[in-house]
Design a protein around this motif. Structure first.
Motif, PDB file in Angstrom:
ATOM      1  N   UNK A   1      11.748  -0.407 -14.122  1.00  0.00           N
ATOM      2  CA  UNK A   1      12.591   0.844 -14.403  1.00  0.00           C
ATOM      3  C   UNK A   1      13.218   1.662 -13.359  1.00  0.00           C
ATOM      4  N   UNK A   2      12.428   1.974 -12.250  1.00  0.00           N
ATOM      5  CA  UNK A   2      12.926   2.609 -11.180  1.00  0.00           C
ATOM      6  C   UNK A   2      14.140   1.563 -10.495  1.00  0.00           C
ATOM      7  N   UNK A   3      13.937   0.499 -10.483  1.00  0.00           N
ATOM      8  CA  UNK A   3      14.781  -0.550  -9.874  1.00  0.00           C
ATOM      9  C   UNK A   3      15.855  -0.535 -10.613  1.00  0.00           C
ATOM     10  N   UNK A   4      16.038  -0.364 -11.849  1.00  0.00           N
ATOM     11  CA  UNK A   4      17.102  -0.394 -12.854  1.00  0.00           C
ATOM     12  C   UNK A   4      17.895   0.858 -12.485  1.00  0.00           C
ATOM     13  N   UNK A   5      17.077   2.239 -12.410  1.00  0.00           N
ATOM     14  CA  UNK A   5      17.785   3.388 -11.966  1.00  0.00           C
ATOM     15  C   UNK A   5      18.679   3.041 -10.627  1.00  0.00           C
ATOM     16  N   UNK A   6      17.946   2.725  -9.734  1.00  0.00           N
ATOM     17  CA  UNK A   6      18.571   2.295  -8.308  1.00  0.00           C
ATOM     18  C   UNK A   6      19.802   1.439  -8.459  1.00  0.00           C
ATOM     19  N   UNK A   7      19.870   0.509  -9.309  1.00  0.00           N
ATOM     20  CA  UNK A   7      21.073  -0.458  -9.603  1.00  0.00           C
ATOM     21  C   UNK A   7      22.021   0.537 -10.294  1.00  0.00           C
ATOM     22  N   UNK A   8      21.885   0.925 -11.111  1.00  0.00           N
ATOM     23  CA  UNK A   8      22.802   1.804 -11.950  1.00  0.00           C
ATOM     24  C   UNK A   8      23.506   2.971 -10.817  1.00  0.00           C
ATOM     25  N   UNK A   9      22.760   3.686 -10.245  1.00  0.00           N
ATOM     26  CA  UNK A   9      23.207   4.716  -9.457  1.00  0.00           C
ATOM     27  C   UNK A   9      24.010   4.127  -8.213  1.00  0.00           C
ATOM     28  N   UNK A  10      23.474   2.831  -7.843  1.00  0.00           N
ATOM     29  CA  UNK A  10      24.313   2.109  -6.758  1.00  0.00           C
ATOM     30  C   UNK A  10      25.874   1.789  -7.232  1.00  0.00           C
ATOM     31  N   UNK A  11      26.014   1.373  -8.604  1.00  0.00           N
ATOM     32  CA  UNK A  11      27.165   0.993  -9.064  1.00  0.00           C
ATOM     33  C   UNK A  11      27.958   2.020  -9.454  1.00  0.00           C
TER      34      UNK A  11
ATOM     35  N   UNK B   1       0.742  -1.270  -0.031  1.00  0.00           N
ATOM     36  CA  UNK B   1       0.067   0.068  -0.023  1.00  0.00           C
ATOM     37  C   UNK B   1       0.879   1.291  -0.085  1.00  0.00           C
ATOM     38  N   UNK B   2       1.988   1.271   0.764  1.00  0.00           N
ATOM     39  CA  UNK B   2       2.716   2.404   0.803  1.00  0.00           C
ATOM     40  C   UNK B   2       3.636   2.543  -0.447  1.00  0.00           C
ATOM     41  N   UNK B   3       4.398   1.786  -0.903  1.00  0.00           N
ATOM     42  CA  UNK B   3       4.888   1.893  -2.385  1.00  0.00           C
ATOM     43  C   UNK B   3       5.980   2.673  -2.260  1.00  0.00           C
ATOM     44  N   UNK B   4       6.668   2.897  -3.376  1.00  0.00           N
ATOM     45  CA  UNK B   4       7.902   3.666  -3.579  1.00  0.00           C
ATOM     46  C   UNK B   4       7.363   5.101  -3.660  1.00  0.00           C
ATOM     47  N   UNK B   5       6.403   5.188  -4.373  1.00  0.00           N
ATOM     48  CA  UNK B   5       5.804   6.649  -4.771  1.00  0.00           C
ATOM     49  C   UNK B   5       5.756   7.489  -3.401  1.00  0.00           C
ATOM     50  N   UNK B   6       4.953   6.960  -2.392  1.00  0.00           N
ATOM     51  CA  UNK B   6       5.042   7.569  -1.172  1.00  0.00           C
ATOM     52  C   UNK B   6       6.216   7.538  -0.346  1.00  0.00           C
TER      53      UNK B   6
END
Length: 144
Positions: A106-116, A21-26
């Motif tokens: 898509x957001x998870x991909x951004x997070x992985x790229x930013x982590x690397x 219910x909370x999700x990433x958006x919140x």
């Protein structure tokens, strides 16, 4: 027919439900929007609409899920009165799930790229404008 998995405890069910219910958006966007558009007044309006719109929808989802014990598409087939067209709405739910999956992957991909990139030290010494430019370059690269 294979036996469906169930939750081992009520706490597990509540934690999973809260997470969905909370999700990433919140978590990700909500603090920014609150600061940008009016602080506490925005929170009150948000909570009002959350209660007015969210509670009936979650009650309906729980009722349909508990009564049918099936997936969203199969639940409407099981519960609809004969001769009605309620099964069509199950497909809207499935389409909505796929759209959400596309967004979150898509957001998870951004997070992985930013982590690397962070681990490699690509952001060391950059200010917020320069980091934002790197994000713009990332999102403009359609292949990536």
């Amino acid at each position: 027919m294979k036996e469906r998995e169930t939750f081992g405890s009520r706490l597990g069910f509540l934690l999973i439900s809260a997470g969905c219910a909370i999700g990433l958006g919140n978590v990700w966007r909500f603090p920014y929007i609150v600061g940008e558009y009016g602080g506490a007044a925005f929170v009150l309006v948000y909570l009002f609409f959350l209660v007015i719109l969210g509670l009936p929808i979650i009650a309906m989802e729980f009722a349909v899920g508990r009564a049918s014990r099936r997936s969203i598409t199969c639940s409407f087939n099981v519960l609809e009165p004969k001769g009605s067209k309620w099964h069509i709405y199950g497909w809207f739910g499935m389409i909505g799930n796929y759209i959400l999956m596309m967004f979150y992957t898509t957001v998870a991909g951004w997070l992985i790229i930013y982590f690397i990139r962070m681990a490699k030290g690509d952001f060391v010494g950059l200010n917020s404008t320069q980091v934002a430019e790197k994000f713009g370059a990332l999102t403009s690269n359609a292949g990536l």
